[in-house]
Every structure is written in structure tokens, then in C-alpha cells.
Write a protein that holds these residues in place. Structure first.
Motif, PDB file in Angstrom:
ATOM      1  N   GLU A 268       0.817  -1.212   0.000  1.00  0.00           N
ATOM      2  CA  GLU A 268       0.000   0.000   0.000  1.00  0.00           C
ATOM      3  C   GLU A 268       0.853   1.265   0.000  1.00  0.00           C
ATOM      4  O   GLU A 268       0.318   2.381   0.010  1.00  0.00           O
ATOM      5  CB  GLU A 268      -0.926   0.003   1.229  1.00  0.00           C
ATOM      6  N   ALA A 269       2.191   1.100  -0.002  1.00  0.00           N
ATOM      7  CA  ALA A 269       3.074   2.262   0.046  1.00  0.00           C
ATOM      8  C   ALA A 269       3.016   3.046  -1.265  1.00  0.00           C
ATOM      9  O   ALA A 269       2.607   2.526  -2.311  1.00  0.00           O
ATOM     10  CB  ALA A 269       4.506   1.809   0.326  1.00  0.00           C
ATOM     11  N   GLU A 270       3.450   4.288  -1.199  1.00  0.00           N
ATOM     12  CA  GLU A 270       3.404   5.164  -2.371  1.00  0.00           C
ATOM     13  C   GLU A 270       4.289   4.624  -3.494  1.00  0.00           C
ATOM     14  O   GLU A 270       5.415   4.166  -3.256  1.00  0.00           O
ATOM     15  CB  GLU A 270       3.865   6.569  -1.991  1.00  0.00           C
ATOM     16  N   ILE A 271       3.790   4.669  -4.714  1.00  0.00           N
ATOM     17  CA  ILE A 271       4.554   4.233  -5.883  1.00  0.00           C
ATOM     18  C   ILE A 271       5.414   5.406  -6.342  1.00  0.00           C
ATOM     19  O   ILE A 271       4.906   6.494  -6.644  1.00  0.00           O
ATOM     20  CB  ILE A 271       3.612   3.795  -7.022  1.00  0.00           C
ATOM     21  N   ILE A 272       6.746   5.185  -6.392  1.00  0.00           N
ATOM     22  CA  ILE A 272       7.657   6.265  -6.770  1.00  0.00           C
ATOM     23  C   ILE A 272       8.172   6.100  -8.200  1.00  0.00           C
ATOM     24  O   ILE A 272       8.720   7.053  -8.771  1.00  0.00           O
ATOM     25  CB  ILE A 272       8.844   6.366  -5.790  1.00  0.00           C
ATOM     26  N   ASP A 273       8.005   4.909  -8.777  1.00  0.00           N
ATOM     27  CA  ASP A 273       8.449   4.710 -10.158  1.00  0.00           C
ATOM     28  C   ASP A 273       7.887   3.384 -10.667  1.00  0.00           C
ATOM     29  O   ASP A 273       7.378   2.568  -9.881  1.00  0.00           O
ATOM     30  CB  ASP A 273       9.979   4.688 -10.235  1.00  0.00           C
ATOM     31  N   VAL A 274       7.980   3.182 -11.970  1.00  0.00           N
ATOM     32  CA  VAL A 274       7.568   1.926 -12.595  1.00  0.00           C
ATOM     33  C   VAL A 274       8.721   1.437 -13.456  1.00  0.00           C
ATOM     34  O   VAL A 274       9.270   2.208 -14.262  1.00  0.00           O
ATOM     35  CB  VAL A 274       6.305   2.111 -13.468  1.00  0.00           C
ATOM     36  N   LEU A 275       9.100   0.164 -13.277  1.00  0.00           N
ATOM     37  CA  LEU A 275      10.206  -0.426 -14.039  1.00  0.00           C
ATOM     38  C   LEU A 275       9.663  -1.389 -15.084  1.00  0.00           C
ATOM     39  O   LEU A 275       8.721  -2.138 -14.815  1.00  0.00           O
ATOM     40  CB  LEU A 275      11.164  -1.160 -13.104  1.00  0.00           C
ATOM     41  N   SER A 276      10.268  -1.385 -16.236  1.00  0.00           N
ATOM     42  CA  SER A 276       9.861  -2.317 -17.286  1.00  0.00           C
ATOM     43  C   SER A 276      10.670  -3.597 -17.199  1.00  0.00           C
ATOM     44  O   SER A 276      11.755  -3.640 -16.589  1.00  0.00           O
ATOM     45  CB  SER A 276      10.065  -1.672 -18.667  1.00  0.00           C
ATOM     46  N   ALA A 277      10.147  -4.668 -17.787  1.00  0.00           N
ATOM     47  CA  ALA A 277      10.831  -5.958 -17.780  1.00  0.00           C
ATOM     48  C   ALA A 277      12.199  -5.827 -18.443  1.00  0.00           C
ATOM     49  O   ALA A 277      12.351  -5.138 -19.455  1.00  0.00           O
ATOM     50  CB  ALA A 277      10.000  -6.996 -18.513  1.00  0.00           C
TER      51      ALA A 277
END
Length: 308
Positions: A268-277
Motif C-alpha cells: 500500500e506504500a506510495e509508488i515512486i516509479d515503474v520499471l519495465s521488464a
């Protein structure tokens, strides 16, 4: 839980009741016994039979009959106290919906069908797209659960592996409960409940469940014997990647599926980035199932099932 202690306690009560009645009859005067002995015997017999029936209903078919109480009235009734029911329409619809969503990797729908779908479960489901193409439910069976509105469910199904023509026969077990709205829902946290686990483990000793397990296992072995490519594929599943959880800090890890980087080790923590495969990151720490990573000057947490 319907366990042996409760079963013995229930039966002991009826044993003592029957003994007390016999003692009264033994000390009664002969004239009184001659007048009412026959009816007394019939009443006593009905009381004992009722006691046995109550014990059998509470037993749920999971513990053997007591040596003091078996014989003709209980002989062969272990399976019948909690028989396996096939093709309950509502239950079958739930399980088919579950496997349809599972095959489509539809996490949103799965959350409506199952309690406590964990982040690791979600990750495994998403990652299975590289191995599993789909599922087909064949038969659904259910037996009574610990409560009146719960069930132990056995689903006979097939799954199709990528690049393999032969479907794989399989059997899964679910614990299903009725929610506050009267709808059936899968309990995803059942394996963490010691009482439920003990109950379902004991139920596997029931003749009908054991027979079903053996039948599906035989079909699975036959499929692998007839298709060596299938056997090789199944044997190789999970052998290519190294677990991120056992790697040392400083190890370079690879993201195996597009994933969120969170501020702390919490789903539930804040999302700071998204990584791709395919993105490479460095492991800098670990908290439970969460790996602390560092990349491009950013530090955060990714679930361990998404890294290798």
C-alpha cells in the motif's frame, strides 16, 4: 473444529446415558420390567441410534469410529457423513470464473472472487503468462467445511503450457466461504489458518477424496509418459531463475515483469516509479518479501517475485 476429542466427548455422553438406563432396568422389579421392558428397550435403542447419528454428523467423515461404538450401526458410514458432491451450479460457476480470470491474468476480477490475494500471488499469476496459455475446468466437487456456510472444494482441470500440445491434468483444492451478501468466495488465506489446514489435510484421507487424487495423478503421469516434451517442460519450470531473496546485497537483479517501485516495503506504500521488464537494478537490502533496490540514483522497494 470437529476433531477426535469432540467426537469422543459426544459419544461418551451417549455411552454413559445408555449405561445408566441399563442399570436402572437391571435393578427394577421383575413385574415392572415385564410390563415396560420391551418399550424401554425400543426407547433405549432409539436414543443410542440418535446419539450415533449426532456423533456421525459432527464427525464430518474425518475420524474413525470408536471401537466401543462401531459395528453394524456405524460400519461403512465414514464416507457418508460428509459425502463429496459434484457439479453444484453456483460453486462450479465460481471456480470456472476463477480459472477464466487466472488464464487472462485478470487480477481485478480475481480480487472479486478471492479474499486475501497477496502481492506474491498476483506476481506469480502475472508471470505465469510466460508458461501457461490457459485453463479448462472439467469437474468441481465439494464437501462440507468447518462451518455450515463453508466448503472444501476440489477442482479437476487442465492447463495448457506454451509450445506444448498435450494439456496437463491437474487437481486443486480451495476453501470457499459465504460472504455477508450470501455469495460464495474463495478464502485465499486458508493455508495460513492452522485449523482449516488440519481439517483439509485430514479430509484427504477420506476414501472419495483419496480416490479423486489418485485418479488425477494417474492421468497426469500418463500425459507426461505419452509426451516427453511435456515432461521435460514441467521438470524445467522454475529452474532458470535465481531467487532474489537468497542473493547478497550488491547483486545485480533483473526485473522479470513490469512492476511498481514503492517508497517502503508495503503493497500500500506510495509508488515512486515503474520499471519495465529487463531493467537491471542493484539489491541494497531486504525486508520480508520486499527487496530494496537502487538504480539511476533512485532507491525503493520491489516485491521479490518480480526480480531474479
Amino acid at each position: 473444529m470437529d476433531n477426535f476429542r469432540e467426537w469422543l466427548s459426544d459419544n461418551l455422553r451417549y455411552f454413559m446415558l445408555g449405561g445408566a438406563i441399563l442399570l436402572i432396568v437391571a435393578v427394577a422389579i421383575l413385574g415392572f420390567r415385564a410390563c415396560v421392558g420391551s418399550n424401554k428397550g425400543n426407547s433405549e435403542s432409539k436414543q443410542q441410534e440418535a446419539g450415533q447419528l449426532s456423533a456421525e454428523n459432527n464427525d464430518q467423515g474425518n475420524v474413525p469410529s470408536s471401537p466401543e461404538d462401531d459395528g453394524e450401526t456405524n460400519d461403512g458410514k465414514k464416507e457418508d457423513t460428509n459425502p463429496m458432491e459434484k457439479n453444484n451450479a453456483e460453486m462450479t460457476a465460481l471456480i470456472k470464473s476463477y480459472y477464466k480470470a487466472l488464464g487472462e491474468k485478470d487480477i481485478a476480477t480475481l480480487r472479486t472472487l478471492e479474499y486475501d490475494l497477496s502481492p506474491s500471488d498476483e506476481a506469480r499469476i502475472t508471470n505465469s503468462k510466460d508458461y501457461i496459455e490457459g485453463y479448462e475446468v472439467k469437474d468441481v466437487y465439494s464437501k462440507k467445511g468447518l462451518t455450515e456456510d463453508s466448503y472444501v472444494v476440489y477442482a479437476v482441470f487442465q492447463y495448457m503450457c506454451k509450445g506444448i500440445d498435450t494439456p496437463v491434468p491437474a487437481l486443486s483444492q480451495f476453501y470457499v466461504e459465504t460472504d455477508s451478501e450470501g455469495k460464495l468466495k474463495i478464502d485465499g488465506g486458508a493455508l495460513q489458518d492452522a485449523e482449516i489446514t488440519a481439517y483439509t489435510d485430514e479430509m484427504q484421507k477420506d476414501a472419495d477424496v483419496a480416490e479423486l487424487i489418485a485418479e488425477v495423478q494417474a492421468e497426469n503421469e500418463k500425459a507426461q509418459q505419452e509426451d516427453p516434451a511435456l515432461a521435460e517442460f514441467l521438470e524445467g519450470l522454475g529452474e532458470d531463475g535465481q531467487s532474489s531473496s537468497v542473493s547478497e546485497n550488491g547483486t545485480k537483479l533483473t526485473v522479470i515483469e513490469e512492476c511498481n517501485v514503492r517508497e517502503s516495503a508495503d503493497s500500500e506504500a506510495e509508488i515512486i516509479d515503474v520499471l519495465s521488464a529487463g531493467t537491471e537494478v542493484e539489491k541494497t537490502g531486504q525486508e520480508g518479501e520486499w527487496i530494496q533496490i537502487s538504480y539511476d540514483g533512485i532507491s525503493g522497494y520491489v516485491h521479490n517475485s518480480l526480480l531474479e
